[in-house]
Structures are given as C-alpha cells and as structure tokens.
Design a protein around this motif. Sequence first.
Motif, PDB file in Angstrom:
ATOM      1  N   PHE A  61       7.321  -2.909  -9.791  1.00  0.00           N
ATOM      2  CA  PHE A  61       6.094  -2.310 -10.315  1.00  0.00           C
ATOM      3  C   PHE A  61       4.876  -2.759  -9.515  1.00  0.00           C
ATOM      4  O   PHE A  61       4.040  -1.931  -9.131  1.00  0.00           O
ATOM      5  CB  PHE A  61       5.924  -2.667 -11.795  1.00  0.00           C
ATOM      6  N   PHE A  62       4.763  -4.065  -9.259  1.00  0.00           N
ATOM      7  CA  PHE A  62       3.629  -4.572  -8.479  1.00  0.00           C
ATOM      8  C   PHE A  62       3.616  -3.980  -7.077  1.00  0.00           C
ATOM      9  O   PHE A  62       2.567  -3.589  -6.577  1.00  0.00           O
ATOM     10  CB  PHE A  62       3.671  -6.092  -8.391  1.00  0.00           C
ATOM     11  N   ASN A  64       4.974  -1.124  -5.927  1.00  0.00           N
ATOM     12  CA  ASN A  64       4.658   0.308  -5.920  1.00  0.00           C
ATOM     13  C   ASN A  64       3.218   0.585  -6.318  1.00  0.00           C
ATOM     14  O   ASN A  64       2.571   1.467  -5.744  1.00  0.00           O
ATOM     15  CB  ASN A  64       5.621   1.068  -6.832  1.00  0.00           C
ATOM     16  N   THR A  65       2.687  -0.163  -7.272  1.00  0.00           N
ATOM     17  CA  THR A  65       1.282  -0.002  -7.641  1.00  0.00           C
ATOM     18  C   THR A  65       0.376  -0.410  -6.489  1.00  0.00           C
ATOM     19  O   THR A  65      -0.628   0.253  -6.208  1.00  0.00           O
ATOM     20  CB  THR A  65       0.963  -0.831  -8.896  1.00  0.00           C
ATOM     21  N   LEU A  68       0.459   2.377  -3.772  1.00  0.00           N
ATOM     22  CA  LEU A  68      -0.372   3.524  -4.153  1.00  0.00           C
ATOM     23  C   LEU A  68      -1.862   3.186  -4.069  1.00  0.00           C
ATOM     24  O   LEU A  68      -2.666   4.008  -3.626  1.00  0.00           O
ATOM     25  CB  LEU A  68      -0.002   3.991  -5.558  1.00  0.00           C
ATOM     26  N   SER A  69      -2.229   1.978  -4.478  1.00  0.00           N
ATOM     27  CA  SER A  69      -3.637   1.577  -4.424  1.00  0.00           C
ATOM     28  C   SER A  69      -4.157   1.551  -2.995  1.00  0.00           C
ATOM     29  O   SER A  69      -5.252   2.043  -2.713  1.00  0.00           O
ATOM     30  CB  SER A  69      -3.813   0.192  -5.052  1.00  0.00           C
ATOM     31  N   GLY A  85      -4.791  -3.677  -4.161  1.00  0.00           N
ATOM     32  CA  GLY A  85      -3.441  -3.231  -3.810  1.00  0.00           C
ATOM     33  C   GLY A  85      -2.705  -4.237  -2.946  1.00  0.00           C
ATOM     34  O   GLY A  85      -1.525  -4.509  -3.165  1.00  0.00           O
ATOM     35  N   LEU A  88      -1.608  -7.101  -5.073  1.00  0.00           N
ATOM     36  CA  LEU A  88      -0.403  -6.745  -5.829  1.00  0.00           C
ATOM     37  C   LEU A  88       0.835  -6.790  -4.946  1.00  0.00           C
ATOM     38  O   LEU A  88       1.910  -7.225  -5.385  1.00  0.00           O
ATOM     39  CB  LEU A  88      -0.558  -5.359  -6.448  1.00  0.00           C
ATOM     40  N   GLU A  89       0.712  -6.353  -3.707  1.00  0.00           N
ATOM     41  CA  GLU A  89       1.852  -6.422  -2.786  1.00  0.00           C
ATOM     42  C   GLU A  89       2.236  -7.869  -2.501  1.00  0.00           C
ATOM     43  O   GLU A  89       3.433  -8.199  -2.439  1.00  0.00           O
ATOM     44  CB  GLU A  89       1.520  -5.690  -1.490  1.00  0.00           C
TER      45      GLU A  89
END
Length: 110
Positions: A61-62, A64-65, A68-69, A85, A88-89
Amino acid sequence: MLINKAFLISPIIWFILPIHIEFLIFGWIIQFTLGVAYWILPRFLESKGRGNTYVAWLMVFFLNTGILSVAFSGYGLGSSFALAGRILEILAVCLFISLHWKRVVTYNKG
C-alpha cells in the motif's frame, strides 16, 4: 512512446513521460523485485510462513500510494506531494527490510 521518436504521432505523448518512467521503474521493476524476494527468501522454519502478512500488505500500500503521488505530482499537485510520495516509498522499503531481516539472519545462523 518509442515509436513517437521515429514517427511523430503526437507531441502530447511526451507529456506523460514522467508518469511512464515512475510506473516503469517503481511500479514494475521495484515491485517485481520485492515480490520475488518476498517469495524466494527462506521461510521461517518453525511456522513455514513468510512473516506478518499485515506488514507485507502495508508495504504494498505504501509503495503504490507513493508511486501514484510522485507520478502525478508534476501535474499541478506540487513538490510537497512528490516528497510525501518518496517518503512513502522509503517507508515501504523499510517495511520490506523489517519484514525480511529475521528471515535472512535466522537462515544464515542455521
């Protein structure tokens, strides 16, 4: 996109180049590598499992979010969206390491 270099189909195709690169590198190559590593690294010998599945899904989830960000941050969302983003990666990679660290260390002590 490559055929557009040889035969000009539409100059607007180059508008999506940052999205294409982000999806290709992080969306395909990195996720494929993490998925293969999740499957191929040695399992826990006691439980025959691969660790906490909640952490694994949170990692996905982190990642992919974050993808996208970052991919869509250049289209009016701002640089802070891209920074969030990337964070998160990085969190996804840290979760990956924490999920697999005991599996690798336990196997090497074996």
